[in-house]
Design an enzyme around this catalytic site. Structure first.
Site, PDB file in Angstrom:
ATOM      1  N   GLU A 112      23.849  15.054 -27.693  1.00 19.43           N
ATOM      2  CA  GLU A 112      22.403  15.234 -27.939  1.00 19.43           C
ATOM      3  C   GLU A 112      21.953  16.631 -27.551  1.00 19.43           C
ATOM      4  O   GLU A 112      22.181  17.072 -26.421  1.00 19.43           O
ATOM      5  CB  GLU A 112      21.619  14.207 -27.110  1.00 19.43           C
ATOM      6  N   HIS A 117      10.017  10.434 -25.222  1.00 16.12           N
ATOM      7  CA  HIS A 117       9.876   9.962 -26.603  1.00 16.12           C
ATOM      8  C   HIS A 117       8.430  10.291 -26.970  1.00 16.12           C
ATOM      9  O   HIS A 117       7.530   9.472 -26.816  1.00 16.12           O
ATOM     10  CB  HIS A 117      10.167   8.462 -26.720  1.00 16.12           C
ATOM     11  N   ASP A 158      23.389  10.853 -20.313  1.00 12.73           N
ATOM     12  CA  ASP A 158      22.192  11.130 -21.131  1.00 12.73           C
ATOM     13  C   ASP A 158      21.049  11.252 -20.140  1.00 12.73           C
ATOM     14  O   ASP A 158      20.648  10.265 -19.520  1.00 12.73           O
ATOM     15  CB  ASP A 158      21.961   9.980 -22.114  1.00 12.73           C
ATOM     16  N   HIS A 164      21.035   2.336 -23.665  1.00 15.43           N
ATOM     17  CA  HIS A 164      20.165   2.739 -22.547  1.00 15.43           C
ATOM     18  C   HIS A 164      20.674   2.123 -21.245  1.00 15.43           C
ATOM     19  O   HIS A 164      19.959   1.423 -20.533  1.00 15.43           O
ATOM     20  CB  HIS A 164      18.703   2.357 -22.824  1.00 15.43           C
ATOM     21  N   ASP A 172      16.187  16.632 -22.753  1.00 10.27           N
ATOM     22  CA  ASP A 172      16.862  15.355 -23.017  1.00 10.27           C
ATOM     23  C   ASP A 172      18.216  15.674 -23.656  1.00 10.27           C
ATOM     24  O   ASP A 172      18.272  16.028 -24.837  1.00 10.27           O
ATOM     25  CB  ASP A 172      15.996  14.500 -23.958  1.00 10.27           C
ATOM     26  N   ASP A 182       0.807  -1.224   0.000  1.00  6.73           N
ATOM     27  CA  ASP A 182       0.000   0.000   0.000  1.00  6.73           C
ATOM     28  C   ASP A 182       0.844   1.279   0.000  1.00  6.73           C
ATOM     29  O   ASP A 182       0.351   2.359   0.318  1.00  6.73           O
ATOM     30  CB  ASP A 182      -0.985  -0.006   1.178  1.00  6.73           C
ATOM     31  N   HIS A 186      14.186  11.950 -31.967  1.00  8.78           N
ATOM     32  CA  HIS A 186      12.827  11.583 -31.555  1.00  8.78           C
ATOM     33  C   HIS A 186      12.122  12.849 -31.116  1.00  8.78           C
ATOM     34  O   HIS A 186      12.758  13.810 -30.669  1.00  8.78           O
ATOM     35  CB  HIS A 186      12.833  10.510 -30.447  1.00  8.78           C
ATOM     36  N   TYR A 238      29.490   4.090 -31.388  1.00  8.30           N
ATOM     37  CA  TYR A 238      29.709   3.168 -30.271  1.00  8.30           C
ATOM     38  C   TYR A 238      30.569   2.021 -30.758  1.00  8.30           C
ATOM     39  O   TYR A 238      30.138   1.249 -31.633  1.00  8.30           O
ATOM     40  CB  TYR A 238      28.361   2.643 -29.743  1.00  8.30           C
ATOM     41  N   HIS A 277      21.141   3.531 -33.993  1.00 10.79           N
ATOM     42  CA  HIS A 277      19.846   4.146 -33.689  1.00 10.79           C
ATOM     43  C   HIS A 277      19.574   5.310 -34.638  1.00 10.79           C
ATOM     44  O   HIS A 277      20.442   5.707 -35.423  1.00 10.79           O
ATOM     45  CB  HIS A 277      19.768   4.592 -32.215  1.00 10.79           C
ATOM     46  N   GLU A 290      20.684  13.589 -31.918  1.00 12.88           N
ATOM     47  CA  GLU A 290      21.574  12.838 -31.035  1.00 12.88           C
ATOM     48  C   GLU A 290      22.345  11.734 -31.756  1.00 12.88           C
ATOM     49  O   GLU A 290      22.153  10.546 -31.493  1.00 12.88           O
ATOM     50  CB  GLU A 290      20.782  12.242 -29.868  1.00 12.88           C
ATOM     51  N   ARG A 335      28.012   9.945 -27.608  1.00 15.90           N
ATOM     52  CA  ARG A 335      26.764  10.522 -28.124  1.00 15.90           C
ATOM     53  C   ARG A 335      26.738  11.976 -27.679  1.00 15.90           C
ATOM     54  O   ARG A 335      27.162  12.292 -26.568  1.00 15.90           O
ATOM     55  CB  ARG A 335      25.547   9.758 -27.577  1.00 15.90           C
TER      56      ARG A 335
HETATM   57  N1  GLY Z   1      17.557   9.052 -23.188  1.00 16.83           N
HETATM   58  C1  GLY Z   1      17.024   8.361 -24.249  1.00 16.83           C
HETATM   59  C2  GLY Z   1      17.147   9.107 -25.482  1.00 16.83           C
HETATM   60  O1  GLY Z   1      17.934  10.016 -25.603  1.00 16.83           O
HETATM   61  O2  GLY Z   1      16.432   8.855 -26.392  1.00 16.83           O
HETATM   62 MN    MN Z   2      18.729  11.318 -24.260  1.00 14.72          MN
HETATM   63 MN    MN Z   3      16.923  11.422 -26.737  1.00 12.70          MN
END
Ligand code: GLY
Ligand code: MN
Ligand code: MN
Length: 442
Positions: A412, A364, A263, A246, A274, A43, A357, A391, A353, A387, A410
């Site tokens: 971003e 996202h 990140d 991730h 982000d 609870d 996004h 890697y 990737h 981003e 990376r």
């Molecule tokens: N942190 C996840 C991304 O940058 O999409």
């Molecule tokens: Mn990110």
């Molecule tokens: Mn991102």
């Protein structure tokens, strides 16, 4: 500003959003239930995470609500909500109650949540389509199944009767893609706090420091600056962990001479920043790290330069990817001409990737990136990340690639499309290698 005060949606904006939904609904009905309360155990409740679609159309962040938008010639919104309850409020804090829900949402009618099972069937029965996310379970799905069965068995009596169930995202995703000035102000603040967190975290980076200690400083700074907290699990990876896209366990000490990839994004007023930066733990990139870093940062710049109305989100990805592939050829990782290398796709081992996004109420954020094979055309007010990354997972690095093994980088930034290009919302946090080095340590 206090994190709770920031959670707001001006009433005029709510009315405009709902008007757009009613236009798209025709004779349909949209049902949006609140997110369930999550429990840490038994609870003990976790902080409540409101459903973003419900918030977008009602401004409500309370559990236990269901909003029903009824299209047709006299469109209206009915909300079912929890009544006040002193005993429950003793444990979980004040509820809006029915009057509070009406004031906050501007609903045409508000009923106790217990009445949803008796009132919903009639609202559904007159619609031609039901916009609802399947999987919401319980009373709502029961009513939907009943309305569909009745329509199938008896045929429409009033000229309508539901024959289809459609995900609400079909209407809401596109609306949410273009941000209002109010939304942009919250995203700007989320980005500002995100950058503040990065600066604080970078200062405690050192060789031998625990990833968790860097994470703690990052999230302390988010919270201290008025964010609800991190909007998603912060990624703080040292050494080879920079290659795990991730990585969230953040439980290893940073090795000598390693990189640290952070990140992370603050959540403010339910909106997100982000940002990724990759820092040298020693305060100086090695020759190899710097060479890769500069390729990735050029790819980020190229992505940003490709942003303008009428360009596509695919153009942004292509611009960044081309620079990464040119860089991989210069580094001796790939060989041959750029166009052939792009065609072959060998770079995907090192850049697995997409570049962007959408960003907003969800980190996202929803919205299709392509329809019928055509990439989404950019419009002013769209917000997204850029981003690119490279890697070099050790398992992929033999022979001439061995030199780069364990390097993951990376970079971003978050951008909003303007009338003639892009505004970088996270430009105050440097990306140039020398300046990033300057952020590390005391
Ligand atoms: N942190 C996840 C991304 O940058 O999409
Ligand atoms: Mn990110
Ligand atoms: Mn991102």
């Amino acid at each position: 500003m206090c994190p709770m005060t920031a959670v707001s949606a001006p009433s005029g904006e709510l009315v405009r959003r709902r008007a757009s939904v009613f236009d798209a609904l025709g004779d349909g009905v949209m049902v949006l239930p609140a997110a369930p309360i999550q429990h840490a155990s038994r609870d003990t409740e976790r902080p409540y995470v409101p459903d973003r679609e419900l918030f977008y159309l009602t401004g409500l962040v309370e559990p236990g609500c269901v909003a029903v938008l009824v299209g047709g010639s006299k469109p209206r919104m009915e909300v079912f909500a929890r009544s006040r309850d002193p005993e429950a409020e003793l444990w979980s804090g004040p509820r809006l109650g029915l009057e509070g829900v009406q004031r906050k949402s501007g609903a045409d009618e508000v009923y106790p949540i217990q009445e949803v099972s008796t009132r919903l069937p009639a609202l559904l029965g007159d619609a031609d389509k039901i916009h609802v996310r399947l999987g919401c379970g319980g009373v709502i799905e029961h009513a939907i199944m009943g309305a569909l069965e009745t329509a199938r068995a008896r045929g429409a009596r009033q000229g309508t009767g539901p024959r289809g169930v459609i995900d609400p995202g079909e209407i809401l995703d596109d609306l949410r893609l273009v941000k209002s000035e109010h939304e942009l102000s919250l995203i700007r603040e989320a980005c500002r706090i995100t950058m503040e967190g990065h600066r604080a975290a970078a200062q405690v980076i050192a060789q031998g420091v625990g990833e968790w200690a860097i994470e703690a400083e990052l999230e302390r700074a988010f919270r201290a600056a008025g964010a609800t907290g991190p909007g998603f699990e912060s990624i703080v990876g040292g050494g080879e962990n920079t290659c795990v896209l991730h990585y969230v366990s953040n439980d290893v000490s940073v090795p000598e001479g390693a990189l640290v990839l952070i990140d992370a994004g603050a959540e403010f007023g339910l909106y997100h920043g982000d940002v990724t930066r990759t820092y040298p733990a020693s305060g100086r990139f090695t020759e190899e790290q710097r060479a890769v870093y500069e390729v990735v940062d050029r790819a980020r710049e190229a992505g940003i330069a490709a942003v303008r109305p009428a360009a596509t989100i695919g153009d942004v990805h292509d611009a960044s990817t081309r620079v990464l592939v040119e860089g991989l050829i210069d580094l001796g990782v790939l060989s041959g001409a750029v166009d052939e290398a792009l065609e072959e796709g060998a770079h995907r081992d090192f850049f697995p990737h997409r570049t962007s996004h959408w960003l907003g109420l969800d980190v996202h954020d929803p919205g299709d990136y392509a329809r019928l094979g055509a990439s989404r055309v950019l419009e002013p007010g769209m917000v997204f990340t850029i981003e690119p990354g490279l890697y070099f997972r050790p398992a992929l690095c033999d022979g001439r690639v061995a030199r780069w093994a364990g390097i993951g980088i990376r970079v971003e930034d978050d951008v909003v499309v303007t009338a003639d290009g892009a505004e970088v919302l996270t430009a105050d946090l440097p990306t140039a290698a020398a300046e990033v080095e300057g952020l590390v340590g005391w």
